[in-house]
Design an enzyme around this catalytic site. Structure first.
Site, PDB file in Angstrom:
ATOM      1  N   HIS A 173       5.149   2.756   6.397  1.00 42.61           N
ATOM      2  CA  HIS A 173       6.498   3.651   6.851  1.00 42.61           C
ATOM      3  C   HIS A 173       6.693   4.870   6.014  1.00 42.61           C
ATOM      4  CE1 HIS A 173       8.575   1.314   3.745  1.00 42.61           C
ATOM      5  NE2 HIS A 173       9.708   2.140   3.875  1.00 42.61           N
ATOM      6  N   LYS A 177       8.522   9.048   7.209  1.00 46.78           N
ATOM      7  CA  LYS A 177       9.771   9.537   6.465  1.00 46.78           C
ATOM      8  C   LYS A 177       9.980  10.894   6.883  1.00 46.78           C
ATOM      9  CE  LYS A 177      10.585   6.301   2.973  1.00 46.78           C
ATOM     10  NZ  LYS A 177      11.575   5.696   3.087  1.00 46.78           N
ATOM     11  N   HIS A 235       2.391   3.058  -0.009  1.00 44.82           N
ATOM     12  CA  HIS A 235       3.209   4.023   0.329  1.00 44.82           C
ATOM     13  C   HIS A 235       2.773   5.406  -0.693  1.00 44.82           C
ATOM     14  CE1 HIS A 235       4.910   1.316   2.539  1.00 44.82           C
ATOM     15  NE2 HIS A 235       5.928   0.867   1.565  1.00 44.82           N
TER      16      HIS A 235
HETATM   17  C1  BG6 Z   1       8.455  -1.716   1.452  1.00 40.65           C
HETATM   18  C2  BG6 Z   1       8.359  -2.560   0.173  1.00 40.65           C
HETATM   19  O1  BG6 Z   1       7.168  -1.360   2.143  1.00 40.65           O
HETATM   20  O2  BG6 Z   1       8.898  -0.491   0.872  1.00 40.65           O
HETATM   21  C3  BG6 Z   1       9.605  -3.111  -0.642  1.00 40.65           C
HETATM   22  O3  BG6 Z   1       7.928  -3.752   0.719  1.00 40.65           O
HETATM   23  C4  BG6 Z   1      10.209  -1.373  -0.655  1.00 40.65           C
HETATM   24  O4  BG6 Z   1       9.319  -3.728  -1.577  1.00 40.65           O
HETATM   25  C5  BG6 Z   1      10.420  -0.745   0.347  1.00 40.65           C
HETATM   26  O5  BG6 Z   1      11.532  -1.775  -1.347  1.00 40.65           O
HETATM   27  C6  BG6 Z   1      10.861   0.691   0.124  1.00 40.65           C
HETATM   28  O6  BG6 Z   1      11.078   1.233   1.348  1.00 40.65           O
HETATM   29  P1  BG6 Z   1      12.314   2.571   1.609  1.00 40.65           P
HETATM   30  O7  BG6 Z   1      11.990   3.045   2.984  1.00 40.65           O
HETATM   31  O8  BG6 Z   1      13.426   1.779   1.490  1.00 40.65           O
HETATM   32  O9  BG6 Z   1      11.748   3.387   0.390  1.00 40.65           O
END
Ligand code: BG6
Length: 469
Positions: A173, A177, A235
């Site tokens: 994801h 962003k 990520h």
């Molecule tokens: C998720 C992880 O993929 O991403 C989480 O499993 C993490 O541990 C999260 O907190 C962070 O995503 P964002 O969009 O809140 O930065």
């Protein structure tokens, strides 16, 4: 392209991600008029009925969703939800999906969203095959994709036995962003920055994602996963690829994926000596966490992209739970001028080099810090900054949350922002030295910036966070 009518089959429908992001995201998309006619068939291990699932979804949307969504839209969304326990087997699943399909116009497409841990993926792929829910279907797979090279390969094989690669959407994801996409716009839509985007002008890069969250609500998953698999392999490396990649030939899936994969191929295998693993104090006392858990809740590392553009430029990555502040920044530190004509004591260099900082928050801030003259007598220098903040523009209400954008992209079959099998396998491959020989865990206090040894990792440079106030 506009998405066609869809039945979304949500596996792991009662889980943390579904409650926090997916259900509220689908609600928002529907309320904003961005979804085609849809039904959502939730499925999970819990033995719920439609009403039980609706109650869960309603509570989740109230707690985690956007407050501005009107009541009628909320009710309309709940009306689109159905539930079938995963344990009921392939016939029950096929029947539930069939009924949902009949309620929609035409021959709706299927979007199977696997919001489940990597160990459970193969069984669900098999279930989908047995339920004959493969035709006109796409499958979205949550990260982490496997837990190491062997399991990622095995999972790719399992998936490819049932689905064509073009049907598979491995989600990360962070790639959805706004601010991540803005890196590409910033780099490749302007003539100003690309000429200095290399080892001659950039000293180092930091990708820093501290989180204040603890893991209480998902201890079972987290303890089997850890910070490296949960955040870095997915990520942070994907973001690194946006920062480091060469200009793609076109903004289309093969061209972007090719450049991302080239970055992963140029990354040197992770050297465990350049990694700090931490665990926050009190982690082992959480219900669901092993009493002598060796899982890291924090990781910081140095890596290198070994190609002509980046040779010798360290990329520092850091992320952890229960830290002092939450942030998601990418900071590009420029080299200092070769010689300073300003006298000692003027302030130059005292506050680090000049930086370009991308903030990956939904607010998508961007700032450029530089030295300028402090007003008044003499020639004293100070760190100044140029800032852009999305919320100060008229765009804010158009912002899509990452999951929202990616669900829509998957519905129209656009794989630009999804990870490929080859890219993921390469990331596991270069992670192997660390996974095989992880350095010892170091404790850190809740509310800190991680174990004390993180300073050594970047020395003589310093971490950009916390920002000076
Ligand atoms: C998720 C992880 O993929 O991403 C989480 O499993 C993490 O541990 C999260 O907190 C962070 O995503 P964002 O969009 O809140 O930065």
């Amino acid at each position: 392209a506009e998405p066609e009518p869809h039945v979304v089959v949500l596996f792991g429908a009662t889980g943390d991600l579904a409650r926090r992001k997916l259900l509220p995201g689908l609600l928002h998309l529907q309320a904003a008029g961005l979804l085609p006619p849809c039904r959502v068939v939730g499925t999970a291990l819990e033995d719920l009925g439609d009403d039980g699932f609706r109650a869960l979804a309603q509570a989740a949307c109230e707690r985690f969703g956007r407050p501005e969504v009107p009541l009628e839209a909320r009710q309309a969304f709940l009306g689109c939800l159905r539930y079938v326990p995963t344990g009921a087997g392939p016939e029950a699943l096929a029947a539930a999906v069939g009924r949902a399909r009949e309620e929609l116009p035409g021959w709706p497409r299927l979007l199977h969203y696997l919001s489940i841990p990597p160990q459970a993926m193969a069984a669900v792929v098999d279930l989908l095959a047995r339920a004959k829910l493969v035709e006109r279907a796409r499958i979205v797979m949550e990260k982490p994709f496997g837990t190491d090279l062997a399991s990622a390969r095995a999972l790719n094989e399992v998936v490819h036995r049932v689905f064509e690669e073009s049907q598979v959407f491995r989600i990360d994801h962070f790639l959805g962003k706004e601010a991540a996409l803005n890196i590409l716009a910033f780099r490749f839509a302007n003539g100003l920055f690309e000429p200095i985007w290399n080892r001659h002008h950039i000293d180092h890069v930091q990708i820093d994602v501290p989180e204040t969250l603890t893991v209480d609500e998902r201890a079972g998953f987290y303890d089997r996963t850890g910070a490296f698999r949960d955040m870095v392999v997915t990520h942070l490396f994907q973001i690194l690829a946006f920062v480091a990649m060469e200009p793609p030939v076109a903004f289309d899936p093969p061209s972007i994926d090719q450049e991302r994969t080239k970055v992963f191929r140029s990354l040197r295998p992770i050297d465990p000596k350049q990694v700090v693993r931490g665990q926050y104090e009190g982690y082992r006392a959480i219900a669901g966490v092993d009493v002598d858990s060796q899982t890291e809740t924090f990781v910081a590392l140095r890596c290198e992209v070994d190609n002509w553009r980046w040779a010798g430029v360290p990329f520092f990555l850091r992320t952890g739970k229960a830290m002092a502040e939450g942030a998601r920044i990418i900071s590009i530190a420029f080299r200092e001028p070769p010689k300073s004509m300003f006298p000692a004591g003027s302030g130059i260099g005292e506050r680090g080099p000049d930086h370009l900082t991308f903030d990956l928050d939904d607010d998508a801030r961007l700032s450029l810090s530089f030295y300028g003259k402090r007003p008044g007598r003499g020639m004293a220098l100070d760190k100044l900054s140029l800032q852009f903040a999305l919320h100060e523009t008229g765009y804010q209400r158009d912002v899509l949350e990452a999951y929202e954008r990616l669900v829509l992209e998957a519905m129209v079959g656009d794989r630009t922002l999804f990870a490929s099998a080859e890219g993921i396998e390469r990331l596991w491959e270069l992670s192997a030295p660390l996974l095989e020989q992880p350095p010892p865990l170091e404790p850190y206090p809740v509310g800190s910036w991680g174990p004390s040894s993180i300073g050594r990792l970047v020395a003589p440079r310093t971490w950009r966070l916390p920002f000076e106030r």
